[in-house]
Design an enzyme around this catalytic site. Sequence first.
Site, PDB file in Angstrom:
ATOM      1  N   ASN A  11       0.855  -1.189   0.000  1.00  0.00           N
ATOM      2  CA  ASN A  11       0.000   0.000   0.000  1.00  0.00           C
ATOM      3  C   ASN A  11       0.896   1.247   0.000  1.00  0.00           C
ATOM      4  OD1 ASN A  11      -1.391   2.283   1.118  1.00  0.00           O
ATOM      5  ND2 ASN A  11      -3.064   0.930   1.673  1.00  0.00           N
ATOM      6  N   HIS A  14       0.971   6.233   1.849  1.00  0.00           N
ATOM      7  CA  HIS A  14       1.726   7.188   2.663  1.00  0.00           C
ATOM      8  C   HIS A  14       2.919   7.800   1.940  1.00  0.00           C
ATOM      9  CE1 HIS A  14      -1.147   6.771   5.674  1.00  0.00           C
ATOM     10  NE2 HIS A  14      -0.945   5.475   5.810  1.00  0.00           N
ATOM     11  N   HIS A  47      -5.528   3.701  -1.825  1.00  0.00           N
ATOM     12  CA  HIS A  47      -6.854   4.068  -1.303  1.00  0.00           C
ATOM     13  C   HIS A  47      -7.157   5.514  -1.693  1.00  0.00           C
ATOM     14  CE1 HIS A  47      -9.570   4.272   2.575  1.00  0.00           C
ATOM     15  NE2 HIS A  47     -10.219   4.641   1.474  1.00  0.00           N
ATOM     16  N   ARG A  49      -9.240   8.227  -0.993  1.00  0.00           N
ATOM     17  CA  ARG A  49     -10.234   8.605   0.023  1.00  0.00           C
ATOM     18  C   ARG A  49     -11.104   9.731  -0.495  1.00  0.00           C
ATOM     19  NH1 ARG A  49      -8.731   6.423   5.363  1.00  0.00           N
ATOM     20  NH2 ARG A  49     -10.470   7.638   6.147  1.00  0.00           N
ATOM     21  N   ARG A  53      -6.955  12.820   0.836  1.00  0.00           N
ATOM     22  CA  ARG A  53      -5.872  13.276   1.724  1.00  0.00           C
ATOM     23  C   ARG A  53      -4.509  12.707   1.324  1.00  0.00           C
ATOM     24  NH1 ARG A  53      -7.501  10.122   7.232  1.00  0.00           N
ATOM     25  NH2 ARG A  53      -9.443  11.165   6.784  1.00  0.00           N
ATOM     26  N   GLU A  74      -8.551   0.581  -3.205  1.00  0.00           N
ATOM     27  CA  GLU A  74      -9.372   0.636  -1.991  1.00  0.00           C
ATOM     28  C   GLU A  74     -10.307   1.817  -2.099  1.00  0.00           C
ATOM     29  OE1 GLU A  74      -7.423   0.919   1.751  1.00  0.00           O
ATOM     30  OE2 GLU A  74      -6.247  -0.859   1.334  1.00  0.00           O
ATOM     31  N   THR A 105      -8.420   3.501   8.437  1.00  0.00           N
ATOM     32  CA  THR A 105      -9.664   2.727   8.407  1.00  0.00           C
ATOM     33  C   THR A 105      -9.800   1.970   9.729  1.00  0.00           C
ATOM     34  OG1 THR A 105      -9.202   2.490   6.077  1.00  0.00           O
ATOM     35  CG2 THR A 105     -11.008   1.184   6.943  1.00  0.00           C
ATOM     36  N   GLU A 155     -11.196  -9.241   2.905  1.00  0.00           N
ATOM     37  CA  GLU A 155      -9.926  -8.896   3.551  1.00  0.00           C
ATOM     38  C   GLU A 155     -10.221  -8.768   5.037  1.00  0.00           C
ATOM     39  OE1 GLU A 155      -7.281  -6.124   1.667  1.00  0.00           O
ATOM     40  OE2 GLU A 155      -6.572  -5.383   3.616  1.00  0.00           O
ATOM     41  N   HIS A 198      -3.874  -4.536   7.771  1.00  0.00           N
ATOM     42  CA  HIS A 198      -4.000  -3.369   8.650  1.00  0.00           C
ATOM     43  C   HIS A 198      -3.123  -3.534   9.885  1.00  0.00           C
ATOM     44  CE1 HIS A 198      -5.472   0.278  10.478  1.00  0.00           C
ATOM     45  NE2 HIS A 198      -6.020   0.546   9.324  1.00  0.00           N
TER      46      HIS A 198
HETATM   47  N1  PXP Z   1      -5.981  -3.009   4.041  1.00  0.00           N
HETATM   48  C1  PXP Z   1      -6.924  -2.039   4.098  1.00  0.00           C
HETATM   49  C2  PXP Z   1      -8.287  -2.374   3.615  1.00  0.00           C
HETATM   50  C3  PXP Z   1      -6.626  -0.759   4.579  1.00  0.00           C
HETATM   51  O1  PXP Z   1      -7.579   0.191   4.638  1.00  0.00           O
HETATM   52  C4  PXP Z   1      -5.300  -0.478   4.959  1.00  0.00           C
HETATM   53  C5  PXP Z   1      -4.947   0.903   5.423  1.00  0.00           C
HETATM   54  O2  PXP Z   1      -5.066   1.788   4.374  1.00  0.00           O
HETATM   55  C6  PXP Z   1      -4.348  -1.494   4.856  1.00  0.00           C
HETATM   56  C7  PXP Z   1      -4.720  -2.763   4.422  1.00  0.00           C
HETATM   57  C8  PXP Z   1      -2.911  -1.273   5.207  1.00  0.00           C
HETATM   58  O3  PXP Z   1      -2.802  -0.956   6.554  1.00  0.00           O
HETATM   59  P1  PXP Z   1      -1.403  -0.443   7.099  1.00  0.00           P
HETATM   60  O4  PXP Z   1      -1.104   0.833   6.398  1.00  0.00           O
HETATM   61  O5  PXP Z   1      -1.653  -0.292   8.564  1.00  0.00           O
HETATM   62  O6  PXP Z   1      -0.398  -1.525   6.775  1.00  0.00           O
END
Ligand code: PXP
Length: 254
Positions: A11, A14, A47, A49, A53, A74, A105, A155, A198
Amino acid sequence: MPDHDLRLGVNIDHVATLRNARGGFYPDPCRAAHEAIMAGADGITAHLREDRRHIRDEDVERLKRQILTPLNFEMAATDEMVAIATRIRPHAACLVPEKREERTTEGGLDIIGGRERLSPMIDRLKAESIRVSLFVEPEPEVMQAAADLGAPVVELHTGAYAEATLSVDRDRVARELARLYRAATHGASLGLEIHAGHGLTEENVGDVAAIPEIVELNIGHALISAAIFVGLGDAVRAMRDAMDGGRARGTARP
Ligand code: PXP
């Protein structure tokens, strides 16, 4: 493309968070996607949003154009996001709950209460050959609801497990892991493909990777954080090693 029985989706949200802190163009999330793939990522997750952001519309379009690796989009379950997904046509769309004021999330999607609203959206995405996944709490009745909705993938939200690993309470960790095990086993028995994510880190990922029904982990924050110190390639390789180590070790079923 690597062919792992446990895939790693990276992901890159960030990277965009950091870019947006100053406006401008760097660090570029697409460059991060390329580097993650070179280091062994099996997929890229972003994602978009509602408040934009981090990831922006043009990031998703560039990712879709530039990467051949599966893109997991996402998205909140809204008409706006369904329209974007059906236009961009990512490999997969993961429906997540979204509240504007939350930091990330915070809980799974309410697919039992939200069934009426979600069902046509899932059908619409599936009609475009987008693989729909539902980001849900690891509970057996939620697995059944996902299967009833016709979603091919769930998921499992690993946030509660990840939080537990930050405490010294080993029983709490074991309880959260057992929840994940039960949901994964039940979901797979209903024919669902099981993903999880997550809050996963190099330290806590092994026990989740050991659950054999789980075939994909989506990980962001820990990887992008580690990348500041070791670079994204090494961060991805270290996570991959931790996942593979956990998978190979296995764990006794609770
Ligand atoms: N899976 C989903 C559905 C999420 O919303 C997120 C956070 O954006 C993640 C995985 C990844 O989480 P993390 O950034 O804490 O590894």
